[in-house]
Design a protein around this motif. Sequence first.
Motif, PDB file in Angstrom:
ATOM      1  N   VAL B 184       0.932  -1.166  -0.143  1.00 26.64           N
ATOM      2  CA  VAL B 184      -0.149   0.012  -0.108  1.00 26.64           C
ATOM      3  C   VAL B 184       0.955   1.270  -0.103  1.00 26.64           C
ATOM      4  CG1 VAL B 184      -1.726   1.390   1.403  1.00 26.64           C
ATOM      5  CG2 VAL B 184      -1.663  -1.238   1.318  1.00 26.64           C
ATOM      6  N   ARG B 185       0.449   2.229  -0.920  1.00 21.88           N
ATOM      7  CA  ARG B 185       1.568   3.391  -0.967  1.00 21.88           C
ATOM      8  C   ARG B 185       0.441   4.373  -1.312  1.00 21.88           C
ATOM      9  NH1 ARG B 185       5.935   6.091   0.539  1.00 21.88           N
ATOM     10  NH2 ARG B 185       6.453   7.937  -0.927  1.00 21.88           N
ATOM     11  N   ASP B 186       0.354   5.516  -0.366  1.00 19.48           N
ATOM     12  CA  ASP B 186      -0.317   6.603  -0.745  1.00 19.48           C
ATOM     13  C   ASP B 186      -1.938   6.003  -0.880  1.00 19.48           C
ATOM     14  OD1 ASP B 186       1.395   8.248  -0.264  1.00 19.48           O
ATOM     15  OD2 ASP B 186       2.242   8.284  -2.466  1.00 19.48           O
ATOM     16  N   GLY B 187      -2.374   5.219  -0.280  1.00 22.45           N
ATOM     17  CA  GLY B 187      -3.799   4.570  -0.200  1.00 22.45           C
ATOM     18  C   GLY B 187      -4.072   3.795  -1.416  1.00 22.45           C
ATOM     19  N   VAL B 188      -2.880   3.740  -2.143  1.00 23.00           N
ATOM     20  CA  VAL B 188      -3.225   2.741  -3.270  1.00 23.00           C
ATOM     21  C   VAL B 188      -2.795   1.424  -3.226  1.00 23.00           C
ATOM     22  CG1 VAL B 188      -2.651   2.292  -5.873  1.00 23.00           C
ATOM     23  CG2 VAL B 188      -2.956   4.675  -4.993  1.00 23.00           C
ATOM     24  N   LEU B 189      -3.790   0.122  -3.487  1.00 22.20           N
ATOM     25  CA  LEU B 189      -3.076  -1.217  -3.296  1.00 22.20           C
ATOM     26  C   LEU B 189      -2.290  -1.661  -4.589  1.00 22.20           C
ATOM     27  CD1 LEU B 189      -3.824  -3.567  -1.291  1.00 22.20           C
ATOM     28  CD2 LEU B 189      -5.730  -4.074  -2.750  1.00 22.20           C
ATOM     29  N   VAL B 199       2.403 -16.884  -9.771  1.00 22.48           N
ATOM     30  CA  VAL B 199       0.995 -17.566  -9.690  1.00 22.48           C
ATOM     31  C   VAL B 199      -0.151 -16.571  -9.295  1.00 22.48           C
ATOM     32  CG1 VAL B 199      -0.334 -19.174  -8.678  1.00 22.48           C
ATOM     33  CG2 VAL B 199       2.133 -19.514  -8.833  1.00 22.48           C
ATOM     34  N   ALA B 200      -1.083 -16.678 -10.228  1.00 25.91           N
ATOM     35  CA  ALA B 200      -2.033 -15.501 -10.008  1.00 25.91           C
ATOM     36  C   ALA B 200      -3.161 -16.050  -9.053  1.00 25.91           C
ATOM     37  CB  ALA B 200      -2.679 -15.124 -11.515  1.00 25.91           C
ATOM     38  N   GLY B 201      -2.672 -15.663  -7.952  1.00 24.23           N
ATOM     39  CA  GLY B 201      -3.690 -16.503  -6.603  1.00 24.23           C
ATOM     40  C   GLY B 201      -4.914 -16.022  -6.586  1.00 24.23           C
ATOM     41  N   VAL B 202      -5.843 -16.831  -5.941  1.00 24.50           N
ATOM     42  CA  VAL B 202      -7.306 -16.617  -5.745  1.00 24.50           C
ATOM     43  C   VAL B 202      -7.443 -15.806  -5.069  1.00 24.50           C
ATOM     44  CG1 VAL B 202      -9.048 -18.268  -4.863  1.00 24.50           C
ATOM     45  CG2 VAL B 202      -7.845 -18.907  -6.891  1.00 24.50           C
ATOM     46  N   MET B 203      -6.761 -15.800  -3.754  1.00 26.62           N
ATOM     47  CA  MET B 203      -7.151 -14.384  -2.700  1.00 26.62           C
ATOM     48  C   MET B 203      -6.663 -13.250  -3.438  1.00 26.62           C
ATOM     49  SD  MET B 203      -8.415 -13.756  -0.149  1.00 26.62           S
ATOM     50  CE  MET B 203      -8.398 -15.165   1.005  1.00 26.62           C
ATOM     51  N   ARG B 204      -5.717 -13.359  -4.219  1.00 21.55           N
ATOM     52  CA  ARG B 204      -5.104 -11.903  -4.772  1.00 21.55           C
ATOM     53  C   ARG B 204      -6.146 -11.343  -5.575  1.00 21.55           C
ATOM     54  NH1 ARG B 204      -3.009 -11.160 -10.131  1.00 21.55           N
ATOM     55  NH2 ARG B 204      -1.526  -9.342 -10.390  1.00 21.55           N
ATOM     56  N   ALA B 205      -6.859 -12.367  -6.438  1.00 22.82           N
ATOM     57  CA  ALA B 205      -7.858 -11.975  -7.318  1.00 22.82           C
ATOM     58  C   ALA B 205      -9.184 -11.185  -6.687  1.00 22.82           C
ATOM     59  CB  ALA B 205      -8.420 -12.953  -8.086  1.00 22.82           C
ATOM     60  N   GLU B 206      -9.435 -12.162  -5.583  1.00 23.61           N
ATOM     61  CA  GLU B 206     -10.627 -11.679  -4.511  1.00 23.61           C
ATOM     62  C   GLU B 206     -10.319 -10.320  -3.841  1.00 23.61           C
ATOM     63  OE1 GLU B 206     -13.396 -12.975  -4.591  1.00 23.61           O
ATOM     64  OE2 GLU B 206     -14.047 -11.891  -2.854  1.00 23.61           O
ATOM     65  N   LEU B 207      -9.139 -10.119  -3.365  1.00 25.15           N
ATOM     66  CA  LEU B 207      -8.863  -8.866  -2.608  1.00 25.15           C
ATOM     67  C   LEU B 207      -8.915  -7.810  -3.600  1.00 25.15           C
ATOM     68  CD1 LEU B 207      -6.245 -10.093  -0.079  1.00 25.15           C
ATOM     69  CD2 LEU B 207      -8.626  -9.645   0.281  1.00 25.15           C
ATOM     70  N   LEU B 208      -8.295  -7.914  -4.866  1.00 21.46           N
ATOM     71  CA  LEU B 208      -8.456  -6.672  -5.731  1.00 21.46           C
ATOM     72  C   LEU B 208      -9.979  -6.723  -6.222  1.00 21.46           C
ATOM     73  CD1 LEU B 208      -5.744  -8.011  -8.328  1.00 21.46           C
ATOM     74  CD2 LEU B 208      -5.551  -5.733  -7.006  1.00 21.46           C
ATOM     75  N   PHE B 209     -10.888  -7.499  -6.265  1.00 21.41           N
ATOM     76  CA  PHE B 209     -12.160  -7.408  -6.451  1.00 21.41           C
ATOM     77  C   PHE B 209     -12.756  -6.491  -5.298  1.00 21.41           C
ATOM     78  CE2 PHE B 209     -16.457  -8.975  -5.632  1.00 21.41           C
ATOM     79  CZ  PHE B 209     -17.352  -8.470  -6.645  1.00 21.41           C
ATOM     80  N   ALA B 215     -14.081   1.111  -3.436  1.00 18.95           N
ATOM     81  CA  ALA B 215     -13.411   2.212  -4.154  1.00 18.95           C
ATOM     82  C   ALA B 215     -12.131   2.405  -3.524  1.00 18.95           C
ATOM     83  CB  ALA B 215     -14.435   3.584  -4.035  1.00 18.95           C
ATOM     84  N   ILE B 216     -11.464   1.280  -3.370  1.00 17.46           N
ATOM     85  CA  ILE B 216      -9.752   1.546  -2.887  1.00 17.46           C
ATOM     86  C   ILE B 216      -9.234   1.329  -4.405  1.00 17.46           C
ATOM     87  CG2 ILE B 216      -7.981   0.543  -1.802  1.00 17.46           C
ATOM     88  CD1 ILE B 216     -10.130  -0.588   0.085  1.00 17.46           C
TER      89      ILE B 216
END
Lengths: 273, 273
Positions: B184-189, B199-209, B215-216
């Motif tokens: 996290v940098r200046d409020g951006v994930l 590996v494109a992790g399932v939790m990574r995808a879910e957290l991005l969603f 609205a993060i």
Amino acid sequence: MDCWVDGQPADALSLKDRGLAYGDGLFETIAVRGGQPLLLERHLARLAEGCARLAINADQALIRNELLTYAGAMNEGAGVLKLILTRGDGLRGYAPDPSAQARRILQGNPPATYPAVHAEQGVRLFPCTTRLSQQPLLAGLKHLNRLEQVIARAEWQDAEHAEGLMLDQAGRVIEGVFSNLFLVRDGVLVTADLKRCGVAGVMRAELLFQAESLAIPTQITDISLDQLQWADEVFVCNSVYGVWPVRAYAALSWPVGPLTRKLQTIARALLDV
Amino acid sequence: MDCWVDGQPADALSLKDRGLAYGDGLFETIAVRGGQPLLLERHLARLAEGCARLAINADQALIRNELLTYAGAMNEGAGVLKLILTRGDGLRGYAPDPSAQARRILQGNPPATYPAVHAEQGVRLFPCTTRLSQQPLLAGLKHLNRLEQVIARAEWQDAEHAEGLMLDQAGRVIEGVFSNLFLVRDGVLVTADLKRCGVAGVMRAELLFQAESLAIPTQITDISLDQLQWADEVFVCNSVYGVWPVRAYAALSWPVGPLTRKLQTIARALLDV
């Protein structure tokens, strides 16, 4: 002939094997003639190096004995013997157990049946678009992570191409999908440096050794497509089929040259005991 | 609970399986609670993408049904369900049979037992010297060629490091050995672009969603060690343990921040049904 797992006839493998879970292991594909595994010392040397680099504990003397016994019992004493050596069973998670002993899997297959024309008249190489990734920690080893070869080999189905040529991500000429590649230029025998990627083939090592015995200059170096284009001769090799002259790759073509024929004769003598 | 192979209880695998021979397959590691496989649609989506990219024929509806049935039968309806999908049996040689049907292997394990302190106080990442190789054709997939993770995970044995951080060959920050990484940098994930490796992790995808739903702002990009150093917060995640704050990596350290805690709470809700 039955497969063996850890020295016993078996037809199945533990579902917890790390070879399945992670490709955590090594293999060797060994030609057998007259009941003898051919180029055995070179296969064992590569396997031992792989075990050392991956920290896989294996009893090399036991492996040697099993290969000799298994080969001696193969149908008509001839065929292709595949050894798969895995890190054995694992729990969940990547961490290897430092005390785990390797699992030994032996599989016997009939002799390979390639068209004689490949060796006699030479082959055409398919220009694979799959590039080899660069991983110095694994380069040279015949490990079980072979998805790049699987997707490269799936690029062509026609019988016109006997092998495919693989470049690395930087466009260097590395090897065939299941062979190593040599070129001859001004009397020098040249093959790719495999410090970043590629499999250091047993026949490649043997031919380099034989060439040095014959006072043929050798060079292990990075090879560009330009250098390939200007080669006098090109051939591929492995420890099952020996040497195939390369006649063509994409728009390039080469004659079948005298050094290729000389090394092919040597390989044939080594494989037709 | 027994393993299943192609829907039947089994404790062993054919020795001809291409998952063993070449790592020719994919896997998913799925948390199970209340008899339900969690984040199932995301696991199935990644699996289907892997099948498409590797040209592995698999009946996705059948896989879904088997995962649901198997999870429902697990002890106390909780644990970790591992699915291994291989290209099935093969003959000698890399060429895949285009008509082959995938083999489905299901393995049930007890719930993962990580120290609660990892999630509560955060973890220290081991600085792995094993670099990820770059292979766009395989990047993002959870395939069975995992020797890089095996050798990276073998770099440390101490309990002080809960995870290791892996860079690619160019020194970019990519992921953990068994996790994805966010900063996290200046409020951006921010998380690494996985077009070259990882590996494109399932939790990574879910957290991005989830972040987008809140609205993060999110960013998928190349991450340098410099950017990591100047991050306000860092955390790792996967679909089994959820989110662990990262407190330290080599000489760097970070506080446990508010966005990390917010996403950790979301992950916990998703995993503790």
